[in-house]
Design an enzyme around this catalytic site. Sequence first.
Site, mmCIF file in Angstrom:
data_model
loop_
_atom_site.group_PDB
_atom_site.id
_atom_site.type_symbol
_atom_site.label_atom_id
_atom_site.label_comp_id
_atom_site.label_asym_id
_atom_site.label_seq_id
_atom_site.Cartn_x
_atom_site.Cartn_y
_atom_site.Cartn_z
ATOM 1 N N LYS A 79 -34.503 17.700 38.408
ATOM 2 C CA LYS A 79 -33.100 18.112 38.319
ATOM 3 C C LYS A 79 -33.000 19.617 38.070
ATOM 4 O O LYS A 79 -33.784 20.183 37.313
ATOM 5 C CB LYS A 79 -32.419 17.339 37.200
ATOM 6 C CG LYS A 79 -30.919 17.601 37.057
ATOM 7 C CD LYS A 79 -30.360 16.737 35.935
ATOM 8 C CE LYS A 79 -28.883 16.977 35.710
ATOM 9 N NZ LYS A 79 -28.341 16.120 34.630
ATOM 10 N N SER B 297 -25.295 10.935 32.222
ATOM 11 C CA SER B 297 -25.656 11.686 33.423
ATOM 12 C C SER B 297 -26.887 11.180 34.163
ATOM 13 O O SER B 297 -27.162 11.616 35.276
ATOM 14 C CB SER B 297 -25.866 13.164 33.084
ATOM 15 O OG SER B 297 -24.633 13.781 32.813
ATOM 16 N N SER C 238 -24.226 14.046 35.851
ATOM 17 C CA SER C 238 -24.600 15.270 36.526
ATOM 18 C C SER C 238 -25.906 15.178 37.316
ATOM 19 O O SER C 238 -26.253 16.107 38.064
ATOM 20 C CB SER C 238 -24.708 16.402 35.502
ATOM 21 O OG SER C 238 -25.690 16.132 34.527
#
Length: 471
Positions: A84, A183, A159
Amino acid sequence: MNKIDLAFTPALEQARLVRTKEVSPLDLVELYLERIDRLNPQLGSYFTVAADLARADAVAKTEILAKEESANLPPFFGVPIAIKDLTSVAGIRCTYGSRALMDQIAAYDDGIITRIRAAGFIILGKTATSEVGSLPYTEPEGFAPARNPWNTDYTPGGSSGGAAAAVAAGLCPIAQGSDGGGSVRGPASCCGLVGIKPSRGRVSHAPLGDRLSGVATDGVIARTVADAAALLDVMSGYITGDPYWLPDPDPSFLTAATSKPPASLKIGFTTTLLPLGEAAPPIGQAVLQTAKRLEGMGHALEPVSLDLSELIDPFKIVWQSGVAASGIPKAALGKMNQWLLEQTGDVSQYLRAVAQMQIIGRKIVAFFQNFDAMLLPVYMHPAIRIGEWENLSPEETLARIINWIAPCPPFNASGQPAIAIPATFDSNGLPIGVQLVGRPAAEATILALAAQIEAAKQASEPRPHFAISGY
């Protein structure tokens, strides 16, 4: 095995194929780089593809494989992984989803990256995130939106939306993510995957310090429960100076937990969160069906009530403070984050909110003295369309966010482990997941329970049509 099957092969099985020399690390990297090149322009799951670095690593590992005994290789030798874009990987761009940081190259590896490399993984690139990880959809200004491969008109969540989209579309076999309010779990649910948020202190955030008073932690998005457990085993452990820690585990204790069903457990379940009300019908139905399945496995299920009334305001203050903590100037932020920055109060407000959140977290943990686990929704309704909320006022957007992601933040506040697992699909063909939450430090319990549910499904999981077209 054909290319499409290999692309969707779980990471542990890919590791076995490499060890037995049925495929090489270079075979796997070239497979995924080709798929990323072809599908990512439509999917937006990667911000940065580290093709040259991945190939060089794959070539080196393929040469080692020809000489080294497989028993001497680390557990995920030659298996690709995606990281990520809130996590630093030395030599690779790290944007945090911010147009102000488009050209930032990370100068160091975060602690978990050191462990991921030591486990033998090959890093393919950095996956899309919402700006500074603050929102549950992945549409930061200056970047293409991340799209759900099951229906590209919809979000994969956020996210860690890019990570989930990449795994679901077969653009990597497994991915690292992070979770400060759902997330990891939300994107996993939106994309039909497994996503685990570990207990506070299970995974180090070295070399940086605290993450929003312990609210946020790194986690895993995977295709199977065993894969998620195995990567979490790799990532787990104390690094000198961490503000929170759990005892260092045995190297594969979480993976081992997925290999046998748990003893009969007492499990609370709910489809309603006060003061927000009942989850949307397909979500509630998924929870009830899972509860019935668990009863059939010999577990004791009991309906419970979960009231978030006290938590919403202090959690909101702590969460929005993350935008200010990013240090990115207001003018460089997107509209929603500019507004969140404006709402941030002084230090005393933040500290009061943290104290309130910790008191409420104690109450949540105390509730689990009567249960081994809890079953509840991941999100309160299915995924939203790309851009669905972009014309709303920030106040209305925030209200809708809270009403969507409500089942996740309580366990960031309490620091408990929680896992999202696939359950069913809605009328738009979008996946729906359910969430299992365990007692503090009891990842092994919820992983064993999730693996038991996964094994009972028997039928093979479908694949997104988007991800298999062209073959």
